[in-house]
Motif scaffolding. Structure first.
Motif, short mmCIF file in Angstrom:
data_model
loop_
_atom_site.label_atom_id
_atom_site.label_comp_id
_atom_site.label_asym_id
_atom_site.label_seq_id
_atom_site.Cartn_x
_atom_site.Cartn_y
_atom_site.Cartn_z
N GLY A 15 0.80 -1.23 0.00
CA GLY A 15 0.00 0.00 0.00
C GLY A 15 0.83 1.28 0.00
N LYS A 16 2.11 1.14 -0.35
CA LYS A 16 2.99 2.32 -0.40
C LYS A 16 2.45 3.40 -1.34
N SER A 17 2.05 2.97 -2.53
CA SER A 17 1.69 3.96 -3.56
C SER A 17 0.52 4.83 -3.09
N GLU A 38 10.49 7.53 -7.58
CA GLU A 38 10.51 6.11 -7.23
C GLU A 38 11.83 5.46 -7.61
N GLU A 39 12.11 4.33 -6.99
CA GLU A 39 13.28 3.54 -7.36
C GLU A 39 12.88 2.08 -7.61
N PRO A 40 13.52 1.37 -8.54
CA PRO A 40 14.46 1.96 -9.47
C PRO A 40 13.71 2.85 -10.46
N GLY A 41 14.27 4.02 -10.75
CA GLY A 41 13.62 4.94 -11.68
C GLY A 41 13.92 6.38 -11.32
N LEU A 53 16.18 -4.55 -15.33
CA LEU A 53 16.17 -5.25 -14.02
C LEU A 53 14.84 -5.95 -13.76
N LEU A 54 13.75 -5.30 -14.14
CA LEU A 54 12.43 -5.83 -13.77
C LEU A 54 11.78 -6.66 -14.89
N ARG A 55 12.55 -6.89 -15.94
CA ARG A 55 12.02 -7.71 -17.03
C ARG A 55 11.80 -9.14 -16.50
N LEU A 69 23.62 -2.93 -10.21
CA LEU A 69 22.75 -2.24 -11.16
C LEU A 69 21.73 -1.36 -10.44
N PHE A 70 21.19 -1.86 -9.34
CA PHE A 70 20.28 -1.03 -8.54
C PHE A 70 21.03 0.20 -8.01
N MET A 71 22.29 0.00 -7.61
CA MET A 71 23.07 1.12 -7.09
C MET A 71 23.39 2.13 -8.19
N ALA A 73 21.52 2.75 -10.80
CA ALA A 73 20.27 3.49 -11.02
C ALA A 73 20.09 4.53 -9.91
N ARG A 74 20.42 4.13 -8.69
CA ARG A 74 20.28 5.05 -7.54
C ARG A 74 21.21 6.24 -7.67
N ASN A 75 22.45 5.99 -8.10
CA ASN A 75 23.41 7.08 -8.21
C ASN A 75 22.91 8.16 -9.18
N ASP A 95 9.49 6.35 -3.49
CA ASP A 95 8.96 4.99 -3.34
C ASP A 95 10.15 4.02 -3.44
N ARG A 96 10.57 3.53 -2.33
CA ARG A 96 11.74 2.64 -2.16
C ARG A 96 13.06 3.42 -2.28
N PHE A 97 14.06 2.95 -1.53
CA PHE A 97 15.41 3.51 -1.62
C PHE A 97 16.37 2.43 -1.12
N MET A 98 17.43 2.84 -0.47
CA MET A 98 18.51 1.92 -0.12
C MET A 98 18.05 0.71 0.72
N SER A 100 15.55 -1.04 0.39
CA SER A 100 15.07 -2.12 -0.49
C SER A 100 16.23 -2.96 -1.02
N THR A 101 17.34 -2.31 -1.33
CA THR A 101 18.50 -3.07 -1.81
C THR A 101 19.03 -3.97 -0.69
N LEU A 102 19.10 -3.40 0.53
CA LEU A 102 19.61 -4.19 1.65
C LEU A 102 18.72 -5.40 1.92
N TYR A 104 16.10 -6.78 -0.48
CA TYR A 104 15.86 -7.66 -1.62
C TYR A 104 17.14 -8.34 -2.11
N GLN A 105 18.25 -7.59 -2.17
CA GLN A 105 19.50 -8.22 -2.62
C GLN A 105 20.31 -8.68 -1.41
N GLY A 106 20.33 -7.85 -0.36
CA GLY A 106 21.15 -8.16 0.81
C GLY A 106 20.79 -9.44 1.50
P1 TYD Z 1 7.79 -1.84 -8.42
O1 TYD Z 1 6.91 -2.23 -9.54
O2 TYD Z 1 8.19 -0.42 -8.30
O3 TYD Z 1 7.16 -2.43 -7.11
P2 TYD Z 1 6.65 -1.78 -5.77
O4 TYD Z 1 5.38 -1.08 -6.13
O5 TYD Z 1 6.46 -2.97 -4.89
O6 TYD Z 1 7.73 -0.86 -5.28
O7 TYD Z 1 9.09 -2.75 -8.53
C1 TYD Z 1 10.18 -2.59 -7.77
C2 TYD Z 1 10.71 -3.98 -7.47
O8 TYD Z 1 12.12 -3.93 -7.41
C3 TYD Z 1 10.21 -4.48 -6.12
O9 TYD Z 1 9.80 -5.83 -6.23
C4 TYD Z 1 11.41 -4.39 -5.25
C5 TYD Z 1 12.57 -4.48 -6.20
N1 TYD Z 1 13.78 -3.72 -5.75
C6 TYD Z 1 14.94 -4.42 -5.46
O10 TYD Z 1 14.96 -5.66 -5.57
N2 TYD Z 1 16.04 -3.74 -5.06
C7 TYD Z 1 16.04 -2.39 -4.94
O11 TYD Z 1 17.08 -1.78 -4.58
C8 TYD Z 1 14.84 -1.66 -5.27
C9 TYD Z 1 14.81 -0.17 -5.16
C10 TYD Z 1 13.74 -2.38 -5.67
#
Ligand code: TYD
Length: 205
Positions: A15-17, A38-41, A53-55, A69-71, A73-75, A95-98, A100-102, A104-106
């Motif tokens: 429900g972030k959005s 928003e990130e990534p973006g 990344l999201l393909r 790659l996420f980093m 995009a963030r830079n 919408d999302r930042f560091m 999320s990387t820690l 989802y990837q961490g």
């Molecule tokens: P998005 O469609 O923006 O989803 P949401 O609405 O949930 O934010 O997709 C972002 C996806 O990318 C989300 O599943 C989380 C992931 N993500 C990472 O894995 N690492 C990251 O650093 C970021 C910013 C997002």
């Protein structure tokens, strides 16, 4: 005086959005300059990286490379949008930042986590406040799947993955309780918004 940097975090479908839209409108009504991003973006270059990344079924990289790659995009996003906006006294809502990387990837690789943290030192900007919308993965996943976007690579891992994400987000929030507010996302959107507004008040008024 400088602006304010607010980030929202949480598992997919939390429900972030909705909350980001509420808060953006609230600031706009108060005539405060607000940038919603928003990130990534958030920039043309970051959106290019987002696309790859999201393909769907894109598993060509190790999780470490994925984190880099996420980093990257963030830079680009920090350089071109976040820092300039904050220096221009604007309120940035991201919408999302560091965190999320820690998470989802961490959580998949301690090396990916370390690489990201090392680079983040150089990016050198921290949110003033982060809202973690915490909610039951079963409810969140139902919402996320209903949205059925094409970019569901990270949403297709299923319920146990979402539970793991939630646990990791909560761990980070407890570790950084000065910055991260845990918001109970199981309430009505209006009640969630009220809780967020209460935390924002001392910073943004
Ligand atoms: P998005 O469609 O923006 O989803 P949401 O609405 O949930 O934010 O997709 C972002 C996806 O990318 C989300 O599943 C989380 C992931 N993500 C990472 O894995 N690492 C990251 O650093 C970021 C910013 C997002």
């Amino acid at each position: 005086m400088r602006g304010l940097f607010i980030t929202f975090e949480g598992i997919d479908g939390c429900g972030k959005s909705t909350q980001i839209n509420f808060l953006t409108e609230r600031f706009a009504k108060m005539k405060k300059p607000v940038v919603k991003t928003e990130e990534p973006g958030g920039t043309a270059g970051s959106n290019e990286i987002r696309k790859i990344l999201l393909r769907e079924n894109n598993f060509q990289w190790s999780v470490e490379t994925e984190a880099l790659l996420f980093m990257a995009a963030r830079n680009d996003h920090v350089e071109k949008v976040i820092k300039p906006s904050i220096n221009d006294n604007k309120i940035v809502i991201c919408d999302r930042f560091m965190d999320s990387t820690l998470v989802y990837q961490g959580m998949r690789s301690s090396r990916a986590k370390q690489l990201s943290l090392d680079l983040f030192q150089l990016i050198a900007i921290n949110p003033d406040i982060t809202f973690l919308i915490d909610m039951e993965p079963e409810i969140a996943l139902r919402r996320a799947l209903r949205r059925s976007t094409k970019e569901d690579r990270f949403e297709n891992y299923g319920i146990s993955f979402q539970h793991e994400l939630r646990k990791n987000f909560l761990d980070i929030a407890h570790k950084h309780s000065d910055r991260i507010r845990i918001i109970d996302g199981n309430q009505t959107p209006e009640d969630v918004a009220a809780q967020i507004n209460e935390s924002i008040e001392p910073l943004a008024i």
